[in-house]
Design an enzyme around this catalytic site. Sequence first.
Site, PDB file in Angstrom:
ATOM      1  N   LYS A 100    -105.901  21.099 -47.793  1.00 12.17           N
ATOM      2  CA  LYS A 100    -104.823  21.294 -46.803  1.00 12.17           C
ATOM      3  C   LYS A 100    -103.633  20.380 -47.125  1.00 12.17           C
ATOM      4  O   LYS A 100    -102.478  20.807 -47.073  1.00 12.17           O
ATOM      5  CB  LYS A 100    -105.353  20.996 -45.387  1.00 12.17           C
ATOM      6  CG  LYS A 100    -106.293  22.085 -44.869  1.00 12.17           C
ATOM      7  CD  LYS A 100    -106.991  21.694 -43.570  1.00 12.17           C
ATOM      8  CE  LYS A 100    -107.994  22.777 -43.161  1.00 12.17           C
ATOM      9  NZ  LYS A 100    -108.768  22.470 -41.951  1.00 12.17           N
ATOM     10  N   GLN A 135    -109.797  17.310 -38.383  1.00 15.18           N
ATOM     11  CA  GLN A 135    -110.834  18.132 -39.021  1.00 15.18           C
ATOM     12  C   GLN A 135    -112.144  18.041 -38.241  1.00 15.18           C
ATOM     13  O   GLN A 135    -112.599  16.943 -37.896  1.00 15.18           O
ATOM     14  CB  GLN A 135    -111.033  17.669 -40.480  1.00 15.18           C
ATOM     15  CG  GLN A 135    -111.957  18.546 -41.278  1.00 15.18           C
ATOM     16  CD  GLN A 135    -111.429  19.960 -41.534  1.00 15.18           C
ATOM     17  OE1 GLN A 135    -110.221  20.210 -41.522  1.00 15.18           O
ATOM     18  NE2 GLN A 135    -112.322  20.904 -41.747  1.00 15.18           N
ATOM     19  N   ASP A 163    -103.599  24.032 -35.216  1.00 15.87           N
ATOM     20  CA  ASP A 163    -104.895  24.707 -35.372  1.00 15.87           C
ATOM     21  C   ASP A 163    -105.082  25.764 -34.281  1.00 15.87           C
ATOM     22  O   ASP A 163    -105.941  26.640 -34.400  1.00 15.87           O
ATOM     23  CB  ASP A 163    -106.038  23.685 -35.221  1.00 15.87           C
ATOM     24  CG  ASP A 163    -106.713  23.351 -36.543  1.00 15.87           C
ATOM     25  OD1 ASP A 163    -106.701  24.207 -37.436  1.00 15.87           O
ATOM     26  OD2 ASP A 163    -107.262  22.237 -36.648  1.00 15.87           O
TER      27      ASP A 163
END
Length: 292
Positions: A52, A96, A119
């Site tokens: 990412k 994460q 997200d």
Amino acid sequence: MNIIDGKKLAERLRGEIAAGVVGLKAAKGIVPGLAVILVGDNPASVSYVTAKEKACREAGMLSREIRLGADVQEAELLRIISDLDSDPEIHGILVQLPLPAHIRSKAVIEAIAPEKDVDGFTAVNVGRMLIGDKCFLPCTPHGILKLIEFSGMDVAGRHVVVIGRSNIVGKPVAVLLSRKETNATVTLCHTGTPDIARFTRQADVVVVAAGKPGTLTGDMIKEGAVVIDVGVNRVPDASRPKGFRLAGDADFDSCSKVAGAITPVPGGVGPMTITMLLWNTLEAARRSAGLC
Ligand code: GUN
């Protein structure tokens, strides 16, 4: 049988995003910034966040990399997120998952300001998605919509079967596919569904996000169906340098003999998830400038 090349579509979209980054800088002097927080050293998570961050830099964005030990206290993590919420250089915040057991994931996610929740995991963004308001769409489901479109399949009036009811993939993808603008008829199967094959055999598209290799086999799908494989499983393989290989949730060999099109693992859904994260980060930066 077509292989749906997620890498190719991701490259195309990343080119468009990079151009958008250049445009935003020229117009407003803003460089989109993404903060990526990793707690602990789970090997799969390390590999995801590294990918990412690299993609973020390659798109011309600022990547703020925050690595914390597995023993970090929840209060410390919440303080870091609160600082990022008010940091003008940062437009997107990603924590994460999964987090260590002593940290409440829900409290951490909800600490992220909805306008920086790239997200799309906060209750505010999930709620907005459900009622069709402007929001950040969750990255994997959004990438799946793009992949289905790219495969040439118009799902309006078609039957899509989703296997898996996670908050990250199964539930949101079912919601998004059944929206009026997509107009699919959706069946959501899960671990409580007896005889999943009874449903998948009727499907024009199967999205398999069960987290288990071999969940979908060729005998479970109809001729010409589109298979979107969300699984990323590490399967022990002594012949590989790392001692494992990646396998999806679908059995590729048998499914590819029956399907009309299928996403490979790796190289299908994975690159699209990262691409839609960049998409949301650019969108967040544009919104901060009042551009959309
Ligand atoms: N863990 C597995 N997938 C994801 C994702 O898309 N975002 C975050 N933050 N964590 C994950």
